[in-house]
Design a protein around this motif. Sequence first.
Motif, PDB file in Angstrom:
ATOM      1  N   ILE A  25       5.707   2.611   5.615  1.00  0.00           N
ATOM      2  CA  ILE A  25       5.524   2.554   4.160  1.00  0.00           C
ATOM      3  C   ILE A  25       4.229   1.817   3.838  1.00  0.00           C
ATOM      4  O   ILE A  25       3.389   2.291   3.062  1.00  0.00           O
ATOM      5  CB  ILE A  25       6.742   1.881   3.490  1.00  0.00           C
ATOM      6  N   ALA A  26       4.035   0.643   4.441  1.00  0.00           N
ATOM      7  CA  ALA A  26       2.825  -0.154   4.184  1.00  0.00           C
ATOM      8  C   ALA A  26       1.574   0.598   4.624  1.00  0.00           C
ATOM      9  O   ALA A  26       0.534   0.535   3.944  1.00  0.00           O
ATOM     10  CB  ALA A  26       2.923  -1.502   4.890  1.00  0.00           C
ATOM     11  N   ASP A  27       1.658   1.315   5.746  1.00  0.00           N
ATOM     12  CA  ASP A  27       0.506   2.093   6.228  1.00  0.00           C
ATOM     13  C   ASP A  27       0.020   3.066   5.160  1.00  0.00           C
ATOM     14  O   ASP A  27      -1.181   3.199   4.926  1.00  0.00           O
ATOM     15  CB  ASP A  27       0.874   2.897   7.478  1.00  0.00           C
ATOM     16  N   HIS A  28       0.956   3.755   4.523  1.00  0.00           N
ATOM     17  CA  HIS A  28       0.568   4.746   3.518  1.00  0.00           C
ATOM     18  C   HIS A  28      -0.175   4.095   2.354  1.00  0.00           C
ATOM     19  O   HIS A  28      -1.236   4.576   1.933  1.00  0.00           O
ATOM     20  CB  HIS A  28       1.772   5.504   2.979  1.00  0.00           C
ATOM     21  N   TYR A  29       0.386   3.027   1.826  1.00  0.00           N
ATOM     22  CA  TYR A  29      -0.244   2.394   0.674  1.00  0.00           C
ATOM     23  C   TYR A  29      -1.613   1.816   1.044  1.00  0.00           C
ATOM     24  O   TYR A  29      -2.544   1.846   0.241  1.00  0.00           O
ATOM     25  CB  TYR A  29       0.669   1.330   0.077  1.00  0.00           C
ATOM     26  N   GLU A  30      -1.725   1.303   2.254  1.00  0.00           N
ATOM     27  CA  GLU A  30      -3.019   0.798   2.702  1.00  0.00           C
ATOM     28  C   GLU A  30      -4.037   1.939   2.753  1.00  0.00           C
ATOM     29  O   GLU A  30      -5.198   1.766   2.374  1.00  0.00           O
ATOM     30  CB  GLU A  30      -2.882   0.148   4.071  1.00  0.00           C
ATOM     31  N   LYS A  31      -3.611   3.122   3.201  1.00  0.00           N
ATOM     32  CA  LYS A  31      -4.519   4.278   3.284  1.00  0.00           C
ATOM     33  C   LYS A  31      -5.058   4.687   1.918  1.00  0.00           C
ATOM     34  O   LYS A  31      -6.150   5.251   1.829  1.00  0.00           O
ATOM     35  CB  LYS A  31      -3.810   5.464   3.935  1.00  0.00           C
ATOM     36  N   VAL A  32      -4.308   4.421   0.863  1.00  0.00           N
ATOM     37  CA  VAL A  32      -4.796   4.784  -0.474  1.00  0.00           C
ATOM     38  C   VAL A  32      -5.489   3.613  -1.161  1.00  0.00           C
ATOM     39  O   VAL A  32      -5.793   3.674  -2.351  1.00  0.00           O
ATOM     40  CB  VAL A  32      -3.675   5.377  -1.369  1.00  0.00           C
ATOM     41  N   GLY A  33      -5.754   2.538  -0.394  1.00  0.00           N
ATOM     42  CA  GLY A  33      -6.581   1.455  -0.899  1.00  0.00           C
ATOM     43  C   GLY A  33      -5.884   0.201  -1.367  1.00  0.00           C
ATOM     44  O   GLY A  33      -6.546  -0.746  -1.797  1.00  0.00           O
ATOM     45  N   LEU A  34      -4.555   0.151  -1.301  1.00  0.00           N
ATOM     46  CA  LEU A  34      -3.864  -1.063  -1.743  1.00  0.00           C
ATOM     47  C   LEU A  34      -3.845  -2.109  -0.622  1.00  0.00           C
ATOM     48  O   LEU A  34      -3.742  -1.757   0.556  1.00  0.00           O
ATOM     49  CB  LEU A  34      -2.422  -0.756  -2.139  1.00  0.00           C
ATOM     50  N   PRO A  35      -3.918  -3.380  -0.982  1.00  0.00           N
ATOM     51  CA  PRO A  35      -3.723  -4.419   0.031  1.00  0.00           C
ATOM     52  C   PRO A  35      -2.326  -4.293   0.643  1.00  0.00           C
ATOM     53  O   PRO A  35      -1.359  -4.039  -0.066  1.00  0.00           O
ATOM     54  CB  PRO A  35      -3.860  -5.719  -0.764  1.00  0.00           C
ATOM     55  N   ARG A  36      -2.223  -4.464   1.958  1.00  0.00           N
ATOM     56  CA  ARG A  36      -0.923  -4.349   2.633  1.00  0.00           C
ATOM     57  C   ARG A  36       0.101  -5.312   2.051  1.00  0.00           C
ATOM     58  O   ARG A  36       1.273  -4.988   1.953  1.00  0.00           O
ATOM     59  CB  ARG A  36      -1.056  -4.616   4.142  1.00  0.00           C
ATOM     60  N   PHE A  37      -0.353  -6.505   1.664  1.00  0.00           N
ATOM     61  CA  PHE A  37       0.608  -7.501   1.184  1.00  0.00           C
ATOM     62  C   PHE A  37       1.189  -7.138  -0.180  1.00  0.00           C
ATOM     63  O   PHE A  37       2.145  -7.763  -0.629  1.00  0.00           O
ATOM     64  CB  PHE A  37       0.021  -8.921   1.187  1.00  0.00           C
ATOM     65  N   TYR A  38       0.659  -6.125  -0.838  1.00  0.00           N
ATOM     66  CA  TYR A  38       1.290  -5.633  -2.064  1.00  0.00           C
ATOM     67  C   TYR A  38       2.641  -4.995  -1.755  1.00  0.00           C
ATOM     68  O   TYR A  38       3.503  -4.928  -2.619  1.00  0.00           O
ATOM     69  CB  TYR A  38       0.427  -4.554  -2.721  1.00  0.00           C
ATOM     70  N   VAL A  39       2.814  -4.487  -0.553  1.00  0.00           N
ATOM     71  CA  VAL A  39       3.976  -3.677  -0.196  1.00  0.00           C
ATOM     72  C   VAL A  39       5.116  -4.575   0.288  1.00  0.00           C
ATOM     73  O   VAL A  39       4.997  -5.264   1.293  1.00  0.00           O
ATOM     74  CB  VAL A  39       3.627  -2.647   0.896  1.00  0.00           C
TER      75      VAL A  39
END
Length: 141
Positions: A25-39
Amino acid sequence: MPLWTIHHTPAVFTADDKHQLAARIADHYEKVGLPRFYVVTLFQETRPEDCYVGGEPTRAGVRVVIDHIARHNPDQESRRRTAQWIKGILGPHLEQHTGLHWEFHVDETSADLWMINGIVPPPGGSEAERTWARENATSVY
């Protein structure tokens, strides 16, 4: 922030399953530019006698509630793509369980009431957000 709260009956996820799913889940959001710690991913085990679908107890069930705060889908087509992406993330972990009832929904919550470590997150796509993503930590901007 994407917050995934995964309510599940026992024996659906092992500790390793949880770690793999949360990382994916975190990998996906990171790929679209969000900081991992947001997840944030929370697994909430629910006893079968406390899980009802259609008013009847459910032996094996998963209910996923996802809050999207950092980004919102602008139109119906992007919401459909997001739903398909979520299905693709969850499916391999859940479809292997015979008789499992599973479902999810996404709420798109206002970012106006959101803070991390007492700081209002920077605007999406801004240089400050890219800095947060690169450093994987909050900082004053």
